[in-house]
Design an enzyme around this catalytic site. Sequence first.
Site, PDB file in Angstrom:
ATOM      1  CB  ALA A 289      -0.619 -16.078 -18.847  1.00 19.23           C
TER       2      ALA A 289
ATOM      3  CG  HIS B  47      25.090   9.961  23.358  1.00 16.61           C
ATOM      4  ND1 HIS B  47      23.769  10.181  23.697  1.00 16.61           N
ATOM      5  CD2 HIS B  47      25.761  11.095  23.666  1.00 16.61           C
ATOM      6  CE1 HIS B  47      23.660  11.403  24.207  1.00 16.61           C
ATOM      7  NE2 HIS B  47      24.860  11.978  24.195  1.00 16.61           N
TER       8      HIS B  47
ATOM      9  N   GLY C 194      -8.627  -0.165   0.312  1.00 14.31           N
ATOM     10  CA  GLY C 194      -8.382  -1.599   0.230  1.00 14.31           C
ATOM     11  C   GLY C 194      -8.019  -2.047  -1.175  1.00 14.31           C
TER      12      GLY C 194
ATOM     13  CD  GLU D 221       2.734   4.331   3.130  1.00 15.94           C
ATOM     14  OE1 GLU D 221       3.578   3.685   3.759  1.00 15.94           O
ATOM     15  OE2 GLU D 221       2.179   3.895   2.090  1.00 15.94           O
TER      16      GLU D 221
ATOM     17  CB  ALA E  87       7.934   1.193   7.904  1.00 17.00           C
TER      18      ALA E  87
ATOM     19  CB  SER F  70       8.026  -8.752  -5.071  1.00 17.88           C
ATOM     20  OG  SER F  70       8.087  -7.359  -5.258  1.00 17.88           O
TER      21      SER F  70
ATOM     22  CD  GLU G 202      21.593   7.731  22.922  1.00 17.51           C
ATOM     23  OE1 GLU G 202      22.419   7.127  23.626  1.00 17.51           O
ATOM     24  OE2 GLU G 202      21.683   8.945  22.648  1.00 17.51           O
TER      25      GLU G 202
ATOM     26  CE  LYS H 243       5.061   3.519   0.280  1.00 12.69           C
ATOM     27  NZ  LYS H 243       4.623   2.317   1.041  1.00 12.69           N
TER      28      LYS H 243
ATOM     29  N   GLY I  59      -9.799   6.874   3.171  1.00  8.09           N
ATOM     30  CA  GLY I  59      -9.257   5.610   3.651  1.00  8.09           C
ATOM     31  C   GLY I  59      -8.509   5.800   4.947  1.00  8.09           C
TER      32      GLY I  59
ATOM     33  CE1 TYR J  72       2.186  -0.751   6.310  1.00  2.37           C
ATOM     34  CE2 TYR J  72      -0.005  -1.667   6.614  1.00  2.37           C
ATOM     35  CZ  TYR J  72       1.354  -1.711   6.841  1.00  2.37           C
ATOM     36  OH  TYR J  72       1.882  -2.718   7.606  1.00  2.37           O
TER      37      TYR J  72
ATOM     38  CB  CYS K 108       6.662  -3.636  -4.872  1.00  2.77           C
ATOM     39  SG  CYS K 108       7.976  -2.951  -3.841  1.00  2.77           S
TER      40      CYS K 108
ATOM     41  CB  CYS L 204       6.851  -0.223  -1.516  1.00  2.00           C
ATOM     42  SG  CYS L 204       6.974  -1.786  -2.384  1.00  2.00           S
TER      43      CYS L 204
ATOM     44  NE  ARG M 124     -15.142   1.487   6.334  1.00  5.54           N
ATOM     45  CZ  ARG M 124     -15.492   0.464   5.576  1.00  5.54           C
ATOM     46  NH1 ARG M 124     -16.532   0.579   4.767  1.00  5.54           N
ATOM     47  NH2 ARG M 124     -14.808  -0.661   5.619  1.00  5.54           N
TER      48      ARG M 124
END
Length: 452
Positions: free
Chosen positions: A114, A436, A261, A180, A341, A14, A441, A50, A173, A176, A42, A47, A197
């Site tokens: 490279a 509503h 990690g 997930e 998120a 990215s 709201e 996933k 773990g 995130y 990503c 992301c 842990r």
Amino acid sequence: MAYDFDLFVIGAGSGGVRAARFAAGYGARVAVAESRYLGGTCVNVGCVPKKLLVFGAHYAEDIGQAQGYGWTIDGATFDWSSLIANKDQEIQRLNGIYRNLLVDGGVSLFEAHARLVDAHTVEVAGQRYSAEHILVATGGWPFVPEIPGHEHAITSNEAFYLERLPRRVLVVGGGYIAVEFASIFHGCGADTKLLYRGELFLRGFDGSLRDHIKDELIKKGMDLQFKSDIARIDKLADGSLLATLEDGRTLEADCIFYATGRRPMLDGLGLAELGIELDERGFIAVDEEYRTSVPSVLAIGDVIGRVQLTPVALAEGMAVARRLFKPEEYRKVDYALIPTAVFSLPNMATVGLTEEQARERGYKVTVYESRFRPMKLTMTQSLERSLMKLVVDAQTDRVLGCHMVGPDAGEIMQGLAVALKAGATKRVFDETLGIHPTAAEEFVTMRTPAAI
């Protein structure tokens, strides 16, 4: 000195793609080298796929709740291989888009590894190219502790390509990715255990949210085992895996998934030979303008270990392109109030300070919380509850943090991030009319402070 390129980017994730595209758009001669896949973590093993798997896992709940709305769905079945095949097709489409963005934007693309030769030279597939500026944006790589038998475990890199859904999964773990993927495996029907842990997962998030999502996952039937870690993994004769925990217990599984990690992907780049300094955590050390200890070499994204989120890498890439080739438009990346998120089931999202962080920084805070059953679930058997929370500076009335667990939390939080960035006060929230009936709201109707 005449260089082959004004900017040579190593890594087409990215951040690297954003820097390359905009630098080329500003008139720079730009090259990009990528040895794995266009779009980086990503798009390929992060992301995007996933989120597609999270959507797939959520259909189990949707089908189960449909009866409350008059739908009878008999004989519904799930096929993991179809989900993965369709995901692969979508990722291939995105890879093509990234290739077109670069090539059509006038960027020279090298699909090979490279490495840096010196401060202004990059070697790709045996050829050397000079560049006034070199940008390292090679991303991260999953880290697995080297316990006995660690080679039998998988990470997110491999999970996206599993041919079959494992019957029994151990997820190790507490961040995130762990939460997930535990939601994905569990939602798709696997017997899932999450081992962490520490005493409670999702460290760094607001304590109310951490407790709330723990309770929601337990209600959904997920086995959460805190203060637990694996000491060794053995492969049994039938192909299954035996995990021996540090407390002596054993657990059998068909798949052991590590999300403990990520490390910066610096292998074979030649940084040490060039004398490029790393920080105490092993990430590339950079200044405020992303220069390394060799000023012509810059670095952005996960390799610098600041905030490892795709939008942050995009912002850093844009900042580099502007500073180098459009300085009149340059502005520093603001790392405050970054929304984020966790796409677990249910979703969790946040922007700004947690209650704990606000108190640690000396704020006198007023806290507002609302816990409720989402309207969509009121005619179903689901017991899921949402949590919304505001952390407010009691002296200035400014909203310091917004936090949520519940359906579409990420979608809702994006709009609230704009409000916090603009400095909204609790009075502004109170004077904003709600839509509503929606869950969102609730953020503008909370009037009574929570009991502390």
